[in-house]
Design a protein around this motif. Structure first.
Motif, PDB file in Angstrom:
ATOM      1  N   PHE A   6       2.321   1.291  -3.679  1.00 14.09           N
ATOM      2  CA  PHE A   6       1.353   2.102  -4.588  1.00 14.09           C
ATOM      3  C   PHE A   6       1.507   3.213  -4.163  1.00 14.09           C
ATOM      4  CE2 PHE A   6      -3.415   1.697  -5.373  1.00 14.09           C
ATOM      5  CZ  PHE A   6      -3.364   1.637  -6.735  1.00 14.09           C
ATOM      6  N   LYS A   7       0.828   4.159  -3.525  1.00 19.17           N
ATOM      7  CA  LYS A   7       0.807   5.049  -3.009  1.00 19.17           C
ATOM      8  C   LYS A   7       1.370   6.615  -3.439  1.00 19.17           C
ATOM      9  CE  LYS A   7      -0.599   8.555   0.902  1.00 19.17           C
ATOM     10  NZ  LYS A   7      -0.444   8.678   2.654  1.00 19.17           N
ATOM     11  N   LEU A  35      -5.528  -1.968  -0.597  1.00 19.92           N
ATOM     12  CA  LEU A  35      -5.499  -0.704  -2.169  1.00 19.92           C
ATOM     13  C   LEU A  35      -4.972  -1.418  -3.363  1.00 19.92           C
ATOM     14  CD1 LEU A  35      -5.708   3.416  -0.930  1.00 19.92           C
ATOM     15  CD2 LEU A  35      -6.907   1.276  -0.942  1.00 19.92           C
ATOM     16  N   TYR A  36      -3.084  -1.580  -2.689  1.00 20.93           N
ATOM     17  CA  TYR A  36      -2.943  -2.220  -3.814  1.00 20.93           C
ATOM     18  C   TYR A  36      -3.247  -3.657  -4.119  1.00 20.93           C
ATOM     19  CZ  TYR A  36       1.208  -3.427  -6.317  1.00 20.93           C
ATOM     20  OH  TYR A  36       2.432  -3.953  -7.728  1.00 20.93           O
ATOM     21  N   ASP A  76       0.550  -0.950   0.320  1.00 20.15           N
ATOM     22  CA  ASP A  76       0.155   0.023   0.053  1.00 20.15           C
ATOM     23  C   ASP A  76       0.773   1.543  -0.089  1.00 20.15           C
ATOM     24  OD1 ASP A  76      -2.364  -1.353  -0.154  1.00 20.15           O
ATOM     25  OD2 ASP A  76      -2.855  -1.360   1.937  1.00 20.15           O
ATOM     26  N   SER A 133      -3.652   5.434  -6.197  1.00 18.86           N
ATOM     27  CA  SER A 133      -4.146   5.847  -5.138  1.00 18.86           C
ATOM     28  C   SER A 133      -4.917   6.283  -4.408  1.00 18.86           C
ATOM     29  CB  SER A 133      -2.613   5.518  -4.202  1.00 18.86           C
ATOM     30  OG  SER A 133      -2.824   5.498  -2.533  1.00 18.86           O
ATOM     31  N   ASP A 156      -9.233   5.272  -3.679  1.00 18.03           N
ATOM     32  CA  ASP A 156      -9.233   4.755  -1.768  1.00 18.03           C
ATOM     33  C   ASP A 156     -10.351   6.145  -1.055  1.00 18.03           C
ATOM     34  OD1 ASP A 156      -8.582   4.970   1.074  1.00 18.03           O
ATOM     35  OD2 ASP A 156      -7.731   6.666   0.684  1.00 18.03           O
ATOM     36  N   TYR A 173      -5.991  -2.749  -6.840  1.00 17.70           N
ATOM     37  CA  TYR A 173      -5.860  -2.201  -8.343  1.00 17.70           C
ATOM     38  C   TYR A 173      -5.186  -3.481  -8.706  1.00 17.70           C
ATOM     39  CZ  TYR A 173      -2.262  -0.505 -10.674  1.00 17.70           C
ATOM     40  OH  TYR A 173      -1.529   0.278 -11.928  1.00 17.70           O
TER      41      TYR A 173
END
Length: 715
Positions: free
Chosen positions: A187-188, A240-241, A184, A195, A199, A244
């Protein structure tokens, strides 16, 4: 109370007082060493090692790991030598700090070779003491949490390296929490816009889902209470990742991923897991084929849990994981969970035998890999295991990456089994060695004493162990075969000067080796066998190396004919020379055909028919072409290509194939072309022993009704 005292106070919950004092001492040593140094954010530098120690303390790591965390930048950033740390804190802590320092110096830049070298160092440091990588992972995690102070370009580089290297290693060591946070944060930093969008979408979806999520959670909790089962039900958020990756990899819309509701049920013991599974299956219908039992068969990194997917209320899919507290802790902290060390030797608790086994295989890959790029390719395959579970004939379970073949299985059992594998049975039936295996299959490997790996296996094996062992064997085999061929070629030339390699004095050989920049005669012979050096040129240098050759002999050397072997004794081909002697596909020579050899640099000798059109331009290069003959004891099967014209009639192809089989030849390839409605042209690639065998075969084919013409194809 100061930061270190608060930290030391917390350590008292699981460490002995003297161990806490050693950690405190390491902190003060680091504080003094880093005095005057600050981080990009402006904070004193010592806040970083303390934060790294905090991360490890949350995993309940041993005091030596915490000391190494406090000191991990001392060698690199303050110039204090390793010897000073040995004197202050002992060998083990100094070795850990040194290991982490070497990893810290690694830079994963664009050059693939440099990145591979560094990854190799990391894997070897892990194999020596797994705690080196745990300290490094904690160091990287704190750096990822504080990336904001760096320039965007550097942020992206560090994020990329974290996603490619550190997150998979954390996952492979079973450290799910760490791996998820790496992904995460990476990724951010790597894709800030993507991201943020995901989110925002997740937060919005969460609000809409809240009511249904609570209703499902209440119904699961009520179900456990009705059955008299103790368990804690929790909603499980997708990170999140992960969302994705699913959107990209599985080409799913965001709504499809968020439509799945995920829960975790934590219970007291393994037996209760199965009872809870029965209870939830009676509450909601399970999806067929979506149940996985990782308790009976744990994942390669030790992960254990029951996974099932249910049709919930209103038909929404519900993913459920059921596990014990201990399994939950192991899933989150992996190798760091239940860390136990003994007074004399620092060892990993028995729970982590799998990780030890993996690290051992990493060392084996490193020893067999030809170079660091090959090594990283092999290890990366093992870092992303989507496993299948295969049974040995005795019922032992083996985990292999998805897509593994019987050859991968053979090498997983033992290197020698892989090297001598010739066939296999899958569920008691003979199966191709290239067939991908499925979970639950029983595989039996059939071996033979003189068997050796086939280069073609490299096109379908997928495990690092199989790939590196096949390459290692072939490289070694090719080397020994090139030495043998080189010696034959050199001796043949020396014979024309009435001498032999054994008659050349050692000082002369040493002088030629020195001129060629080589240490061993085997290397020179191998170079000749591979076609990188001409036997005739080497022979001349050997005979003239000390300048003490008689004038008449010198004249004979200088006036000697070329190295074509056109003299009385052409080199005899046995058919068993191996990888350094190959047969040209353009003209497919077979025993009985007049032949010549062409020395191709790096490949060895390629054998052509004497009248092959492809050698027209090479014939003037007398150093590279040489006349050959077939040894009277030549053995093996040789490829030949035939063109058969026949009348178009029912069953004629079957008759043709039967005729070839009866003649004791095998068909490699067959293709049929219809010239018109009456005549078919069949192209055959078959294997024969020699010209006599071929003439017998052609005679048999001619005797078939409908066969009009047979031609052997050359060029």
């Amino acid at each position: 109370m100061s930061a270190i005292e608060v930290f030391a106070d917390n350590l008292g919950s699981y460490l002995e007082p003297e161990q806490v004092n050693l950690v405190r001492r390491a902190y003060f040593y680091a504080e003094q060493a880093h005095d005057g140094q600050t981080r990009r954010s402006g904070e004193p530098y010592v806040t970083h090692p303390l934060a790294v120690a905090h991360i490890l303390a949350d995993m309940h790591m041993d005091h030596q790991s915490l000391m190494a965390a406090m000191l991990h930048d001392v060698i690199e950033d303050t110039g204090i030598p390793k010897d000073a740390l040995v004197a202050q804190f002992g060998d083990t802590v100094a070795e850990l700090v040194d290991g982490v320092s070497k990893l810290t110096q690694m830079t994963f830049e664009t050059k693939a070779e440099a990145q591979a070298e560094n990854f190799q160092k990391m894997a070897l440091a892990m194999a020596r003491d797994i705690r080196v990588i745990l300290v490094k992972l904690a160091d990287r995690l704190h750096n990822m949490r504080t990336l904001g102070a760096l320039a965007p370009e550097k942020r992206r580089r560090i994020a990329k390296e974290t996603l490619e290297i550190y997150a998979p290693i954390a996952a492979r060591l079973g450290m799910h929490s760490l791996s998820t946070e790496f992904e995460d944060l990476g990724f951010k930093a790597m894709y800030p816009m993507r991201s943020q969008l995901i989110d925002r979408a997740v937060r919005s979806a969460r609000g809409n889902r809240k009511e249904l999520l609570n209703r499902i959670l209440d119904s699961l909790q009520a179900c456990l209470e009705r059955e008299g089962l103790q368990g804690k039900v929790m909603g499980r958020e997708k990170h999140l990742y992960g969302i994705y990756q699913k959107m990209r990899g599985k080409r799913k819309a965001f709504t499809e991923i968020m439509d799945v509701y995920a829960f975790r049920i934590i219970v007291d013991k393994a037996d209760t897991c199965y009872r809870v599974l029965g209870a939830v299956h009676s509450l909601y219908k399970p999806f067929p084929g979506r149940f996985k039992d990782y308790i009976a068969i744990p994942k390669a990194n030790g992960y254990q849990s029951l996974h099932t997917t249910l049709f919930g209320m209103h038909g929404v899919p519900i993913e459920i994981q059921i596990r014990t507290e201990e399994m939950e802790e192991l899933a989150n902290s992996g190798i760091a969970a239940h860390w136990v060390y003994k007074s004399k030797d620092d060892v990993i608790n028995g729970n982590h035998a799998r990780t030890r086994q993996w690290l051992k295989s990493v060392l084996e890959l490193q020893q067999n890999a030809g170079n660091s790029l090959e090594f990283i390719e092999n290890v990366k395959i093992d870092l992303f295991p989507d496993e299948v579970y295969i049974f040995t004939p005795k019922g032992r379970i083996m985990e292999l990456p998805k897509g593994s073949t019987p050859v991968d299985f053979a090498y997983a059992v033992h290197t020698d089994v892989g090297n001598s594998c010739i066939a296999c049975r899958v569920n008691r039936r003979l199966a191709p060695l290239s067939e991908p295996l499925q979970s639950g299959e029983t595989v039996e490997v059939i071996t033979a004493p003189g068997a050796r790996p086939n280069p073609a296996w490299l096109s379908f094996v997928i495990t690092g162990k199989a790939r590196s062992n096949i390459r290692h064997f072939l490289k070694h085999q090719r080397h020994s075969e090139s030495i043998a061929l080189g010696e034959r070629l050199l001796d043949k030339v020396l014979t024309s000067f009435d001498t032999h390699l054994g008659d050349i004095p050692q000082p002369r050989i040493d002088r030629v080796l020195k001129d060629c920049g080589m240490e061993h005669l085997e290397d020179l012979l191998s170079d000749i066998g591979l076609g990188n050096r001409m036997a005739y040129v080497v022979a001349r240098r050997l005979l003239a190396a000390d300048g003490g050759v008689e004038e008449t002999e010198k004249q004979r050397i200088d006036q000697s004919p070329d190295d074509t072997g056109s003299g009385e004794n052409p080199l005899a081909i046995r058919g068993t020379e191996g990888l350094v002697v190959s047969f040209a596909r353009c003209c497919n020579p077979i025993p009985g055909d007049p032949i010549v050899g062409y020395l191709s640099s790096g490949k060895g000798m390629v054998i052509h028919q004497e009248n092959c059109k492809n050698l027209v331009d090479s014939r003037h290069n007398t150093e590279k072409t040489m006349h050959l003959t077939w040894d009277k004891d030549v053995s093996g099967e040789f490829t030949v290509e035939l063109r058969v014209e026949l009348e178009h009639q029912r069953g004629i192809i079957a008759q043709l194939a039967t005729g070839i089989t009866v003649a004791d030849a095998s068909i490699d390839k067959i293709s049929v072309d219809e010239r018109d409605g009456r005549i078919s042209v069949v192209q055959l690639v078959i294997r024969v022993r020699d010209r006599l065998h071929l003439s017998q075969l052609i005679k048999r084919i001619r005797s078939l009704n409908g066969v009009m013409r047979i031609t052997r194809l050359k060029n």
